[in-house]
Design a protein around this motif. Structure first.
Motif, PDB file in Angstrom:
ATOM      1  N   ARG A  10       4.199  -1.645   0.185  1.00 28.28           N
ATOM      2  CA  ARG A  10       5.211  -2.625   0.577  1.00 28.28           C
ATOM      3  C   ARG A  10       6.521  -1.926   0.926  1.00 28.28           C
ATOM      4  O   ARG A  10       7.179  -2.282   1.891  1.00 28.28           O
ATOM      5  N   TYR A  43      -5.808   3.026  -1.342  1.00 23.04           N
ATOM      6  CA  TYR A  43      -4.695   2.185  -0.924  1.00 23.04           C
ATOM      7  C   TYR A  43      -3.758   2.903   0.036  1.00 23.04           C
ATOM      8  O   TYR A  43      -3.374   2.372   1.069  1.00 23.04           O
ATOM      9  N   ASN A  48      -1.271  -1.507  -8.766  1.00 30.91           N
ATOM     10  CA  ASN A  48       0.046  -2.131  -8.580  1.00 30.91           C
ATOM     11  C   ASN A  48       1.069  -1.140  -8.033  1.00 30.91           C
ATOM     12  O   ASN A  48       1.860  -1.476  -7.140  1.00 30.91           O
ATOM     13  N   ASP A  52      -7.328  -5.084   1.607  1.00 27.87           N
ATOM     14  CA  ASP A  52      -6.922  -4.669   0.268  1.00 27.87           C
ATOM     15  C   ASP A  52      -7.708  -5.344  -0.845  1.00 27.87           C
ATOM     16  O   ASP A  52      -8.070  -4.704  -1.817  1.00 27.87           O
ATOM     17  N   SER A  84       0.437   1.505  -6.231  1.00 25.00           N
ATOM     18  CA  SER A  84       0.061   1.782  -4.841  1.00 25.00           C
ATOM     19  C   SER A  84       0.479   0.641  -3.921  1.00 25.00           C
ATOM     20  O   SER A  84       1.019   0.878  -2.832  1.00 25.00           O
ATOM     21  N   LYS A  85       0.243  -0.578  -4.342  1.00 23.11           N
ATOM     22  CA  LYS A  85       0.642  -1.740  -3.528  1.00 23.11           C
ATOM     23  C   LYS A  85       2.149  -1.771  -3.341  1.00 23.11           C
ATOM     24  O   LYS A  85       2.641  -2.069  -2.244  1.00 23.11           O
ATOM     25  N   ASN A  86       2.884  -1.471  -4.411  1.00 21.94           N
ATOM     26  CA  ASN A  86       4.344  -1.445  -4.297  1.00 21.94           C
ATOM     27  C   ASN A  86       4.803  -0.358  -3.336  1.00 21.94           C
ATOM     28  O   ASN A  86       5.747  -0.566  -2.560  1.00 21.94           O
ATOM     29  N   TYR A 106       0.510   1.050   6.228  1.00 29.21           N
ATOM     30  CA  TYR A 106      -0.846   0.538   6.410  1.00 29.21           C
ATOM     31  C   TYR A 106      -1.632   1.271   7.496  1.00 29.21           C
ATOM     32  O   TYR A 106      -2.843   1.241   7.507  1.00 29.21           O
TER      33      TYR A 106
END
Length: 164
Positions: A76, A28, A69, A109, A71-73, A81
């Motif tokens: 964001r 990620y 989660n 993703d 990693s995604k946070n 990216y």
């Protein structure tokens, strides 16, 4: 104060899962330092929650979901990216492995984690669907799409191995 047997249990969970969780975070975040932070945060969350697991499968599933989660946070929050994986130099990891991780990190993703769990850890599509709270058919479709994209990225011919 944390009971000694609880600390030992946390160490065992960490030792069993840290490599897999690190690679999930790295896929990620595309940056080793950020991936290490995400791994740290994943295991801190485990300590804070005081989780007890039915079995090792339940343990892995929970850690995978939390790591994804986190990693995604982080993505964001930091909008990272476009980071580059060229800096990755894992000791004991072949260049081919790094090339595949690089290609994997370029996938959208929603394809990254199913592919990683399927090919690196041997989960089947039903197990991945359960972990990610998706339909089995959705995961199978994502795996097929990812396989085609990875072939394109890695420059493999269509006549390669068709077995999943």
């Amino acid at each position: 104060m944390v009971p000694e047997n609880h600390t030992d249990n946390l160490r065992e969970i960490y030792d069993r899962n840290v490599d897999m969780i690190y690679h999930i975070c790295l896929i990620y975040l595309k940056n080793p330092a950020d991936a290490e932070d995400a791994v740290h945060n994943t295991f801190v969350k485990l300590m804070e929650k005081g989780m007890t697991f039915e079995n090792e499968q339940h343990e892995r599933n929970w850690l995978i979901k939390v790591a994804a989660n986190i990693s995604k946070n982080m993505l964001r929050h930091w909008s990272r990216y476009n980071a580059d994986l060229e800096e990755i130099t894992d000791k004991g990891v072949s260049d081919d492995h790094n090339e595949v991780l690089d290609a994997l990190s370029r996938l959208p993703d929603k394809l990254k984690i199913p592919v990683y769990l399927f090919y690196y850890h041997g989960y089947n599509s039903k197990e991945i669907a359960s972990i990610l709270k998706e339909n089995d058919s959705t995961i199978r479709n994502r795996l097929q799409k990812a396989k085609k994209l990875l072939r394109d990225v890695l420059g493999e011919s269509e006549g390669g191995n068709e077995n999943d």
